[in-house]
Design a protein around this motif. Structure first.
Motif, mmCIF file in Angstrom:
data_model
loop_
_atom_site.group_PDB
_atom_site.id
_atom_site.type_symbol
_atom_site.label_atom_id
_atom_site.label_comp_id
_atom_site.label_asym_id
_atom_site.label_seq_id
_atom_site.Cartn_x
_atom_site.Cartn_y
_atom_site.Cartn_z
ATOM 1 N N HIS A 1 -0.498 -4.263 -2.905
ATOM 2 C CA HIS A 1 -1.382 -3.358 -3.649
ATOM 3 C C HIS A 1 -1.271 -1.913 -3.166
ATOM 4 O O HIS A 1 -1.488 -0.983 -3.933
ATOM 5 C CB HIS A 1 -2.836 -3.813 -3.510
ATOM 6 C CG HIS A 1 -3.072 -5.194 -4.006
ATOM 7 N ND1 HIS A 1 -3.175 -5.499 -5.342
ATOM 8 C CD2 HIS A 1 -3.200 -6.365 -3.336
ATOM 9 C CE1 HIS A 1 -3.384 -6.795 -5.485
ATOM 10 N NE2 HIS A 1 -3.391 -7.346 -4.288
ATOM 11 N N HIS A 2 -1.005 -1.751 -1.872
ATOM 12 C CA HIS A 2 -0.899 -0.415 -1.273
ATOM 13 C C HIS A 2 0.206 -0.486 -0.223
ATOM 14 O O HIS A 2 0.139 -1.327 0.684
ATOM 15 C CB HIS A 2 -2.238 0.012 -0.656
ATOM 16 C CG HIS A 2 -2.237 1.413 -0.156
ATOM 17 N ND1 HIS A 2 -2.326 2.493 -0.996
ATOM 18 C CD2 HIS A 2 -2.131 1.908 1.097
ATOM 19 C CE1 HIS A 2 -2.283 3.609 -0.277
ATOM 20 N NE2 HIS A 2 -2.158 3.275 1.000
ATOM 21 N N LYS A 3 1.184 0.356 -0.314
ATOM 22 C CA LYS A 3 2.393 0.235 0.514
ATOM 23 C C LYS A 3 2.214 0.635 1.978
ATOM 24 O O LYS A 3 2.992 0.210 2.816
ATOM 25 C CB LYS A 3 3.540 1.052 -0.095
ATOM 26 C CG LYS A 3 3.925 0.576 -1.475
ATOM 27 C CD LYS A 3 4.392 -0.869 -1.418
ATOM 28 C CE LYS A 3 4.745 -1.379 -2.792
ATOM 29 N NZ LYS A 3 4.706 -2.817 -2.885
ATOM 30 N N ARG A 4 1.229 1.427 2.289
ATOM 31 C CA ARG A 4 1.104 1.932 3.666
ATOM 32 C C ARG A 4 -0.011 1.195 4.410
ATOM 33 O O ARG A 4 -1.151 1.650 4.456
ATOM 34 C CB ARG A 4 0.864 3.433 3.646
ATOM 35 C CG ARG A 4 2.061 4.158 3.006
ATOM 36 C CD ARG A 4 1.898 5.618 3.060
ATOM 37 N NE ARG A 4 2.497 6.062 4.314
ATOM 38 C CZ ARG A 4 2.665 7.329 4.637
ATOM 39 N NH1 ARG A 4 2.258 8.273 3.836
ATOM 40 N NH2 ARG A 4 3.223 7.650 5.767
ATOM 41 N N ILE A 5 0.364 0.067 5.007
ATOM 42 C CA ILE A 5 -0.575 -0.754 5.776
ATOM 43 C C ILE A 5 -0.213 -0.626 7.246
ATOM 44 O O ILE A 5 0.959 -0.709 7.622
ATOM 45 C CB ILE A 5 -0.485 -2.246 5.358
ATOM 46 C CG1 ILE A 5 -0.659 -2.414 3.851
ATOM 47 C CG2 ILE A 5 -1.476 -3.091 6.158
ATOM 48 C CD1 ILE A 5 -2.011 -2.054 3.306
ATOM 49 N N ARG A 6 -1.209 -0.435 8.093
ATOM 50 C CA ARG A 6 -1.025 -0.453 9.541
ATOM 51 C C ARG A 6 -1.900 -1.573 10.083
ATOM 52 O O ARG A 6 -3.124 -1.470 10.078
ATOM 53 C CB ARG A 6 -1.405 0.885 10.185
ATOM 54 C CG ARG A 6 -0.478 2.001 9.808
ATOM 55 C CD ARG A 6 0.922 1.732 10.351
ATOM 56 N NE ARG A 6 1.856 2.764 9.971
ATOM 57 C CZ ARG A 6 2.764 2.647 9.004
ATOM 58 N NH1 ARG A 6 2.852 1.543 8.300
ATOM 59 N NH2 ARG A 6 3.594 3.617 8.744
ATOM 60 N N HIS A 7 -1.257 -2.653 10.505
ATOM 61 C CA HIS A 7 -1.964 -3.839 10.998
ATOM 62 C C HIS A 7 -2.009 -3.761 12.525
ATOM 63 O O HIS A 7 -0.977 -3.805 13.178
ATOM 64 C CB HIS A 7 -1.227 -5.090 10.533
ATOM 65 C CG HIS A 7 -1.855 -6.365 10.981
ATOM 66 N ND1 HIS A 7 -1.278 -7.587 10.724
ATOM 67 C CD2 HIS A 7 -2.999 -6.639 11.652
ATOM 68 C CE1 HIS A 7 -2.034 -8.549 11.232
ATOM 69 N NE2 HIS A 7 -3.082 -7.979 11.806
ATOM 70 N N LEU A 8 -3.215 -3.661 13.057
ATOM 71 C CA LEU A 8 -3.403 -3.601 14.503
ATOM 72 C C LEU A 8 -4.316 -4.732 14.951
ATOM 73 O O LEU A 8 -5.521 -4.713 14.674
ATOM 74 C CB LEU A 8 -4.057 -2.271 14.915
ATOM 75 C CG LEU A 8 -3.162 -1.068 14.817
ATOM 76 C CD1 LEU A 8 -3.344 -0.389 13.491
ATOM 77 C CD2 LEU A 8 -3.461 -0.147 15.955
ATOM 78 N N PRO A 9 -3.770 -5.714 15.640
ATOM 79 C CA PRO A 9 -4.632 -6.755 16.203
ATOM 80 C C PRO A 9 -5.505 -6.172 17.322
ATOM 81 O O PRO A 9 -5.159 -5.155 17.925
ATOM 82 C CB PRO A 9 -3.635 -7.769 16.773
ATOM 83 C CG PRO A 9 -2.352 -7.497 16.060
ATOM 84 C CD PRO A 9 -2.354 -6.012 15.803
#
Length: 165
Positions: free
Chosen positions: A46-54
Motif C-alpha cells: 500500500h505504501h512503498k516506504r516502510i521502516r520496520h524496527l523491532p
C-alpha cells in the motif's frame, strides 16, 4: 483529518515506521522469519516506504527508535504493535506491561516533539483471545485489535489500515 485518513494519504516521500515487539513465532510459524515481517510486507503493498524496527520490550525505547520518530528524516506515520498473545508474553521480558510502556513512550515522544506532533500514530493490539485491554491505550486515536499474528491476520490489519478490506 483522522489518523486512518492521514495514514491512507501519506506522501510518497514519507516513511511509515513500524515498531514490532521481538516475540517468538507462533507454533506453526516460520521460525527463520520475524513473525511481523508479513505485516511489513503487506503494508509495503500500500505504501512503498516502510521502516520496520523491532523492539525488545524489556529494553524499551532506544536512541535508534527515537531517531526514526523524527519527521522529515524518517516518520510520516507510526504503527506500534503490542502483542498480548500467550505465545509472546510467556517469554521473560516480553510482558504486556513492557510492551505497553514502549507504545506509550512512542506516543509521548511524538506528542511532545515540536517537529512531530502531527504524525499519525496507530496501535495494533494482538490479544490471542485474551481479555481486551484496549482501555490501556485510550490515548491512541486508532487501536486495531486482532486475535492472532498469523500472516493472514497481519494482512487483514494492513488492508484495514489502508481501506482495502
Amino acid at each position: 483529518m483522522s489518523t486512518l485518513a492521514k495514514i491512507r494519504s501519506l506522501q510518497s516521500e514519507d516513511y511509515l515506521v513500524l515498531f514490532t515487539p521481538m516475540v517468538p513465532p507462533l507454533p506453526k510459524g516460520n521460525a527463520r522469519m520475524d513473525p511481523f515481517e508479513p505485516l511489513g510486507r503487506a503494508l509495503s503493498e500500500h505504501h512503498k516506504r516502510i521502516r520496520h524496527l523491532p523492539y525488545g520490550p524489556s529494553a524499551g525505547m532506544t536512541e535508534t527508535h527515537f531517531a526514526f520518530l523524527q519527521r522529515g528524516q524518517h516518520a510520516g506515520a507510526v504503527v506500534v504493535v503490542v502483542c498480548d498473545h500467550p505465545n509472546a508474553t510467556s517469554v521473560k521480558g516480553n510482558e504486556y506491561d513492557n510492551q505497553r510502556a514502549f507504545a506509550q513512550a512512542a506516543l509521548d515522544q511524538i506528542s511532545s516533539s515540536q517537529s512531530t506532533p502531527d504524525i499519525p500514530t496507530f496501535l495494533v493490539l494482538i490479544t490471542g483471545n485474551q481479555a481486551q485491554r484496549g482501555g490501556d491505550f485510550s490515548e491512541f486515536e486508532v487501536v486495531l485489535r486482532s486475535d492472532s499474528y498469523t500472516p493472514s491476520a497481519l494482512r487483514q490489519i494492513s488492508n484495514h489500515m489502508f481501506g482495502s478490506e
